[in-house]
Design a protein around this motif. Structure first.
Motif, PDB file in Angstrom:
ATOM      1  N   PRO A  69       0.805  -1.216   0.000  1.00  0.00           N
ATOM      2  CA  PRO A  69       0.000   0.000   0.000  1.00  0.00           C
ATOM      3  C   PRO A  69       0.847   1.281   0.000  1.00  0.00           C
ATOM      4  CG  PRO A  69      -0.044  -1.040   2.164  1.00  0.00           C
ATOM      5  CD  PRO A  69       0.698  -1.966   1.254  1.00  0.00           C
ATOM      6  N   VAL A  70       0.356   2.297  -0.701  1.00  0.00           N
ATOM      7  CA  VAL A  70       1.009   3.605  -0.700  1.00  0.00           C
ATOM      8  C   VAL A  70       0.944   4.176   0.718  1.00  0.00           C
ATOM      9  CG1 VAL A  70       0.944   5.960  -1.612  1.00  0.00           C
ATOM     10  CG2 VAL A  70       0.420   4.030  -3.116  1.00  0.00           C
ATOM     11  N   GLY A  71       2.068   4.671   1.208  1.00  0.00           N
ATOM     12  CA  GLY A  71       2.136   5.211   2.572  1.00  0.00           C
ATOM     13  C   GLY A  71       2.301   4.124   3.626  1.00  0.00           C
ATOM     14  N   GLY A  72       2.537   2.911   3.190  1.00  0.00           N
ATOM     15  CA  GLY A  72       2.675   1.790   4.126  1.00  0.00           C
ATOM     16  C   GLY A  72       3.622   0.748   3.585  1.00  0.00           C
ATOM     17  N   SER A 106       6.450  -6.387  13.234  1.00  0.00           N
ATOM     18  CA  SER A 106       5.093  -6.911  13.298  1.00  0.00           C
ATOM     19  C   SER A 106       4.071  -6.198  12.422  1.00  0.00           C
ATOM     20  CB  SER A 106       4.613  -6.887  14.747  1.00  0.00           C
ATOM     21  OG  SER A 106       4.789  -5.599  15.293  1.00  0.00           O
ATOM     22  N   SER A 107       4.320  -4.929  12.073  1.00  0.00           N
ATOM     23  CA  SER A 107       3.340  -4.207  11.267  1.00  0.00           C
ATOM     24  C   SER A 107       3.980  -2.999  10.597  1.00  0.00           C
ATOM     25  CB  SER A 107       2.160  -3.742  12.133  1.00  0.00           C
ATOM     26  OG  SER A 107       2.588  -2.789  13.085  1.00  0.00           O
ATOM     27  N   VAL A 108       3.282  -2.500   9.588  1.00  0.00           N
ATOM     28  CA  VAL A 108       3.664  -1.240   8.944  1.00  0.00           C
ATOM     29  C   VAL A 108       2.426  -0.368   9.023  1.00  0.00           C
ATOM     30  CG1 VAL A 108       4.539  -0.116   6.872  1.00  0.00           C
ATOM     31  CG2 VAL A 108       5.219  -2.475   7.383  1.00  0.00           C
ATOM     32  N   GLN A 109       2.513   0.678   9.842  1.00  0.00           N
ATOM     33  CA  GLN A 109       1.368   1.557  10.029  1.00  0.00           C
ATOM     34  C   GLN A 109       1.824   2.935  10.479  1.00  0.00           C
ATOM     35  OE1 GLN A 109      -1.119  -0.063  13.104  1.00  0.00           O
ATOM     36  NE2 GLN A 109       0.588  -0.477  14.461  1.00  0.00           N
ATOM     37  N   LEU A 110       1.016   3.930  10.214  1.00  0.00           N
ATOM     38  CA  LEU A 110       1.289   5.311  10.617  1.00  0.00           C
ATOM     39  C   LEU A 110       2.678   5.774  10.175  1.00  0.00           C
ATOM     40  CD1 LEU A 110      -0.156   5.060  14.237  1.00  0.00           C
ATOM     41  CD2 LEU A 110      -1.317   5.937  12.207  1.00  0.00           C
ATOM     42  N   GLY A 111       3.079   5.369   8.958  1.00  0.00           N
ATOM     43  CA  GLY A 111       4.370   5.785   8.425  1.00  0.00           C
ATOM     44  C   GLY A 111       5.564   5.122   9.066  1.00  0.00           C
ATOM     45  N   GLY A 112       5.343   4.055   9.829  1.00  0.00           N
ATOM     46  CA  GLY A 112       6.455   3.381  10.496  1.00  0.00           C
ATOM     47  C   GLY A 112       6.384   1.881  10.384  1.00  0.00           C
ATOM     48  N   ILE A 113       7.571   1.276  10.415  1.00  0.00           N
ATOM     49  CA  ILE A 113       7.698  -0.168  10.484  1.00  0.00           C
ATOM     50  C   ILE A 113       7.830  -0.470  11.969  1.00  0.00           C
ATOM     51  CG2 ILE A 113       9.115  -2.160   9.853  1.00  0.00           C
ATOM     52  CD1 ILE A 113      10.187  -0.337   7.499  1.00  0.00           C
ATOM     53  N   CYS A 117       7.849  -6.440  19.848  1.00  0.00           N
ATOM     54  CA  CYS A 117       8.632  -7.016  20.951  1.00  0.00           C
ATOM     55  C   CYS A 117       8.933  -5.991  22.044  1.00  0.00           C
ATOM     56  CB  CYS A 117       9.932  -7.610  20.437  1.00  0.00           C
ATOM     57  SG  CYS A 117       9.702  -9.136  19.516  1.00  0.00           S
ATOM     58  N   HIS A 118       9.422  -4.824  21.655  1.00  0.00           N
ATOM     59  CA  HIS A 118       9.799  -3.817  22.652  1.00  0.00           C
ATOM     60  C   HIS A 118       9.401  -2.403  22.256  1.00  0.00           C
ATOM     61  CE1 HIS A 118      12.585  -7.234  23.321  1.00  0.00           C
ATOM     62  NE2 HIS A 118      12.158  -7.058  24.546  1.00  0.00           N
ATOM     63  N   GLY A 119       8.660  -2.245  21.152  1.00  0.00           N
ATOM     64  CA  GLY A 119       8.130  -0.933  20.788  1.00  0.00           C
ATOM     65  C   GLY A 119       8.957  -0.131  19.798  1.00  0.00           C
ATOM     66  N   SER A 120      10.003  -0.718  19.242  1.00  0.00           N
ATOM     67  CA  SER A 120      10.810   0.013  18.254  1.00  0.00           C
ATOM     68  C   SER A 120       9.982   0.294  17.006  1.00  0.00           C
ATOM     69  CB  SER A 120      12.042  -0.804  17.851  1.00  0.00           C
ATOM     70  OG  SER A 120      12.912  -0.960  18.933  1.00  0.00           O
ATOM     71  N   ALA A 121      10.338   1.388  16.318  1.00  0.00           N
ATOM     72  CA  ALA A 121       9.704   1.725  15.045  1.00  0.00           C
ATOM     73  C   ALA A 121      10.761   2.337  14.136  1.00  0.00           C
ATOM     74  CB  ALA A 121       8.551   2.686  15.243  1.00  0.00           C
ATOM     75  N   TYR A 122      10.568   2.116  12.826  1.00  0.00           N
ATOM     76  CA  TYR A 122      11.518   2.576  11.815  1.00  0.00           C
ATOM     77  C   TYR A 122      10.780   3.331  10.721  1.00  0.00           C
ATOM     78  CZ  TYR A 122      14.231  -1.173  14.004  1.00  0.00           C
ATOM     79  OH  TYR A 122      14.877  -1.979  14.911  1.00  0.00           O
ATOM     80  N   SER A 123      11.474   4.247  10.052  1.00  0.00           N
ATOM     81  CA  SER A 123      10.916   4.999   8.940  1.00  0.00           C
ATOM     82  C   SER A 123      10.678   4.082   7.747  1.00  0.00           C
ATOM     83  CB  SER A 123      11.893   6.109   8.534  1.00  0.00           C
ATOM     84  OG  SER A 123      11.554   6.647   7.275  1.00  0.00           O
ATOM     85  N   ILE A 124       9.537   4.261   7.070  1.00  0.00           N
ATOM     86  CA  ILE A 124       9.262   3.484   5.866  1.00  0.00           C
ATOM     87  C   ILE A 124      10.061   4.019   4.681  1.00  0.00           C
ATOM     88  CG2 ILE A 124       6.973   2.752   6.607  1.00  0.00           C
ATOM     89  CD1 ILE A 124       5.786   4.801   4.633  1.00  0.00           C
ATOM     90  N   GLU A 125      10.664   5.190   4.826  1.00  0.00           N
ATOM     91  CA  GLU A 125      11.426   5.798   3.735  1.00  0.00           C
ATOM     92  C   GLU A 125      12.870   5.330   3.682  1.00  0.00           C
ATOM     93  OE1 GLU A 125      10.944   9.989   4.177  1.00  0.00           O
ATOM     94  OE2 GLU A 125       8.785   9.884   3.831  1.00  0.00           O
TER      95      GLU A 125
END
Length: 153
Positions: A69-72, A106-113, A117-125
């Motif tokens: 999906p675009v944006g995800g 676990s997911s790609v949402q709100l512009g983040g990967i 497990c511990h709440g980390s998030a990464y940029s989709i860009e």
């Protein structure tokens, strides 16, 4: 008077050993990546961990563009990859193995990967961490898009 002193020493020795063993056991090694984690999350029970070859082969088709999906993005757990589409027609591919403790994101949402497990998030860009505890970016793999397919370059 010697009997009470000997008894007192014996009781002290027993108490010392009784307290020391659990402390030493707590300091021992543990293969569980969630062990010692004070967040209460990701205790390693049945969380997926990255075990695949971290470098997908060049020319490997990994997904159809329509499935991203675009944006995800979409997570490919069997290949341990995540493919994102920050803007229409712009595709990126990253390892799906979290750089914090090795769980599969676990997911790609709100512009983040996101990694549950511990709440980390990464940029989709660009795969850079946008939410701790992760401090290192996800490894990116160059891709090409042709005929509606995303392929490792």
């Amino acid at each position: 008077m010697t009997a009470p002193i000997a008894r007192r020493r014996a009781l002290t020795a027993v108490a010392t050993v009784g307290l020391t063993l659990p402390v030493l056991a707590a300091c021992g090694g543990d293969d569980d990546p969630g062990a010692g984690d004070d967040t209460g999350a990701g205790q390693g029970d049945d969380l997926p961990t990255g075990n695949a070859d971290p470098t997908p082969g060049s020319g490997t088709t990994i997904t159809a563009t329509k499935d991203v999906p675009v944006g995800g993005g979409t997570i490919l757990p069997d290949q341990e990859l995540v493919v994102t589409q920050p803007t229409k027609g712009e595709f990126h591919c990253f390892t799906a193995v979290c750089t914090h403790m090795g769980c599969i994101v676990s997911s790609v949402q709100l512009g983040g990967i996101r990694c549950e497990c511990h709440g980390s998030a990464y940029s989709i860009e660009d795969g850079t961490p946008v939410n701790p505890p992760a401090t290192e970016a996800l490894q990116e793999f160059p891709v090409t898009v042709k005929g509606g397919q995303v392929t490792i370059a």
